[in-house]
Design an enzyme around this catalytic site. Structure first.
Site, PDB file in Angstrom:
ATOM      1  N   MET A  47     -16.557  -1.525  -1.229  1.00 41.97           N
ATOM      2  CA  MET A  47     -16.256  -2.415  -2.354  1.00 41.97           C
ATOM      3  C   MET A  47     -14.944  -3.142  -2.108  1.00 41.97           C
ATOM      4  O   MET A  47     -13.963  -2.564  -1.637  1.00 41.97           O
ATOM      5  CB  MET A  47     -16.177  -1.614  -3.641  1.00 41.97           C
ATOM      6  CG  MET A  47     -17.546  -1.142  -4.041  1.00 41.97           C
ATOM      7  SD  MET A  47     -17.566  -0.590  -5.734  1.00 41.97           S
ATOM      8  CE  MET A  47     -19.253  -0.018  -5.827  1.00 41.97           C
ATOM      9  N   GLN A  52       2.213 -11.474   0.155  1.00 36.20           N
ATOM     10  CA  GLN A  52       1.387 -10.793   1.157  1.00 36.20           C
ATOM     11  C   GLN A  52       0.269 -11.685   1.700  1.00 36.20           C
ATOM     12  O   GLN A  52      -0.559 -11.228   2.482  1.00 36.20           O
ATOM     13  CB  GLN A  52       0.837  -9.477   0.611  1.00 36.20           C
ATOM     14  CG  GLN A  52      -0.217  -9.607  -0.470  1.00 36.20           C
ATOM     15  CD  GLN A  52      -0.554  -8.252  -1.095  1.00 36.20           C
ATOM     16  OE1 GLN A  52       0.220  -7.696  -1.861  1.00 36.20           O
ATOM     17  NE2 GLN A  52      -1.714  -7.704  -0.745  1.00 36.20           N
ATOM     18  N   ASP A 109      -8.144   0.400   2.517  1.00 34.36           N
ATOM     19  CA  ASP A 109      -6.978  -0.243   3.128  1.00 34.36           C
ATOM     20  C   ASP A 109      -6.163   0.849   3.832  1.00 34.36           C
ATOM     21  O   ASP A 109      -5.081   1.225   3.374  1.00 34.36           O
ATOM     22  CB  ASP A 109      -6.148  -0.946   2.049  1.00 34.36           C
ATOM     23  CG  ASP A 109      -6.936  -2.066   1.385  1.00 34.36           C
ATOM     24  OD1 ASP A 109      -7.124  -3.103   2.017  1.00 34.36           O
ATOM     25  OD2 ASP A 109      -7.402  -1.863   0.243  1.00 34.36           O
ATOM     26  N   GLN A 165      -2.637   0.047   4.983  1.00 38.41           N
ATOM     27  CA  GLN A 165      -1.753  -0.141   3.825  1.00 38.41           C
ATOM     28  C   GLN A 165      -1.293   1.221   3.276  1.00 38.41           C
ATOM     29  O   GLN A 165      -0.116   1.417   2.969  1.00 38.41           O
ATOM     30  CB  GLN A 165      -2.498  -0.919   2.739  1.00 38.41           C
ATOM     31  CG  GLN A 165      -1.791  -0.952   1.402  1.00 38.41           C
ATOM     32  CD  GLN A 165      -2.446  -1.900   0.420  1.00 38.41           C
ATOM     33  OE1 GLN A 165      -2.257  -3.099   0.533  1.00 38.41           O
ATOM     34  NE2 GLN A 165      -3.214  -1.385  -0.521  1.00 38.41           N
ATOM     35  N   GLY A 208     -14.464   0.510  -7.157  1.00 38.82           N
ATOM     36  CA  GLY A 208     -13.480   1.159  -6.289  1.00 38.82           C
ATOM     37  C   GLY A 208     -12.151   1.319  -7.026  1.00 38.82           C
ATOM     38  O   GLY A 208     -11.552   2.399  -7.053  1.00 38.82           O
ATOM     39  N   HIS A 209     -11.697   0.226  -7.654  1.00 30.93           N
ATOM     40  CA  HIS A 209     -10.454   0.303  -8.443  1.00 30.93           C
ATOM     41  C   HIS A 209     -10.604   1.303  -9.589  1.00 30.93           C
ATOM     42  O   HIS A 209      -9.697   2.080  -9.875  1.00 30.93           O
ATOM     43  CB  HIS A 209     -10.143  -1.057  -9.089  1.00 30.93           C
ATOM     44  CG  HIS A 209      -9.806  -2.158  -8.138  1.00 30.93           C
ATOM     45  ND1 HIS A 209     -10.578  -3.291  -8.021  1.00 30.93           N
ATOM     46  CD2 HIS A 209      -8.753  -2.330  -7.305  1.00 30.93           C
ATOM     47  CE1 HIS A 209     -10.023  -4.110  -7.151  1.00 30.93           C
ATOM     48  NE2 HIS A 209      -8.914  -3.556  -6.691  1.00 30.93           N
TER      49      HIS A 209
END
Ligand code: PAF
Length: 281
Positions: free
Chosen positions: A184, A61, A150, A153, A36-37
């Site tokens: 992921m 966080q 996310d 986010q 994913g990254h």
């Protein structure tokens, strides 16, 4: 590829780029990189002259009792993976350099941070926006890429960038999934084989919700209740939240009109996983 561990050195590296009039794409991460990254990096690579990633497990966080200490870390592995997708530089600061003695400034986005993960993780988004604002100030990216897994986010960062007139274009990349549909996440590493199997209920229930909408259901409470039943009847799964929200403002919806987002957070064993889907009526 450079690895820079110090804020001052990072700023000097950025200054040299900016002096030449070249552009920067930043992919912020907390490391323990997965596909994913890497997809965010692949997306960012052709969009700027320099691709910089940050690897920083940001303490502000994480709430008390969360997984800050056990969050997976493996810089040698991350370095190899980052290099394989053409990253030019990893910024990997120490917490004491990002938040030195006497640190007292936080960025707080109101409203859209209050529901969903904001409700169950008080202070989480304040930590995210603070560190992302700091990374934007240090690295001065022209573009920064975030994942849609996310979802909240991403919305919060877009809000911050707009409200604080930051000179960075935020790009979103769709959620990257394992072959069997699990989104992921670095936290998937915590799952034992049984939990890994049970975790598939997240994606299954989101797809079920989309099917219900496609067959004409418009009542958010009805869809939520069916999804909640699916999840809570799966062994080891405890619901944190299941919500259907406006895709931009993130407030809960009673009726689905055109587009909505179903977002959920579920504890599978001790591991808290999130996922979401855009529901199109
Ligand atoms: O999504 C993450 O990994 C983190 O929240 C981020 C954006 C890198 C900030 O620490």
């Amino acid at each position: 590829m450079e690895i820079i561990k110090d804020v001052k050195a990072m700023k000097a590296y950025v200054k040299a780029i900016k002096t030449k009039g070249e552009t920067i794409c930043l992919v912020p991460t907390m490391g323990y990189l997965h596909e994913g990254h890497l997809d965010l990096m692949r997306m960012g690579r052709p969009l700027a002259d320099h691709l910089i990633i940050s690897i920083f497990v940001n303490p502000t966080q994480f709430g008390a009792g969360e997984d800050l200490d056990k969050y997976p870390r493996d810089l040698p592995r991350d370095t190899r993976l980052a290099e394989s997708v053409g990253v030019d530089c990893i910024f990997n600061p120490e917490a004491a350099d990002m938040y030195p003695q006497g640190y007292a400034t936080y960025v707080n986005v109101e409203g859209i941070t209050e529901g969903l993960c904001g409700a169950s993780r008080p202070g989480h988004f304040r930590g995210v926006t603070t560190v992302v604002a700091k990374l934007f100030n240090i690295i001065e990216p022209d573009i920064s890429v975030f994942g849609e897994k996310d979802y909240q986010q991403l919305a919060v960062i877009r809000r911050m960038v707009e409200d604080l007139d930051m000179n960075v274009k935020i790009l979103a990349h769709g959620t990257v999934r394992e072959e069997d549909g699990l989104a992921m996440s670095s936290r998937n590493k915590y799952l034992n084989p049984e939990e890994r199997k049970n975790a598939l209920v997240l994606n299954r229930s989101l797809k079920f919700a989309q099917d219900r909408v496609q067959s004409g259901e418009r009542n958010a409470a009805a869809i939520k209740s069916e999804v909640e039943k699916m999840i809570s009847s799966t062994p080891g799964c405890t619901i944190d939240y299941v919500e259907i929200v406006d895709p931009d403002l993130l407030h809960p919806l009673d009726t689905l009109e055109t587009r909505a987002v179903m977002a959920l957070a579920v504890r599978v064993g001790k591991t808290r996983l999130i996922d979401n889907i855009t529901l199109t009526a």
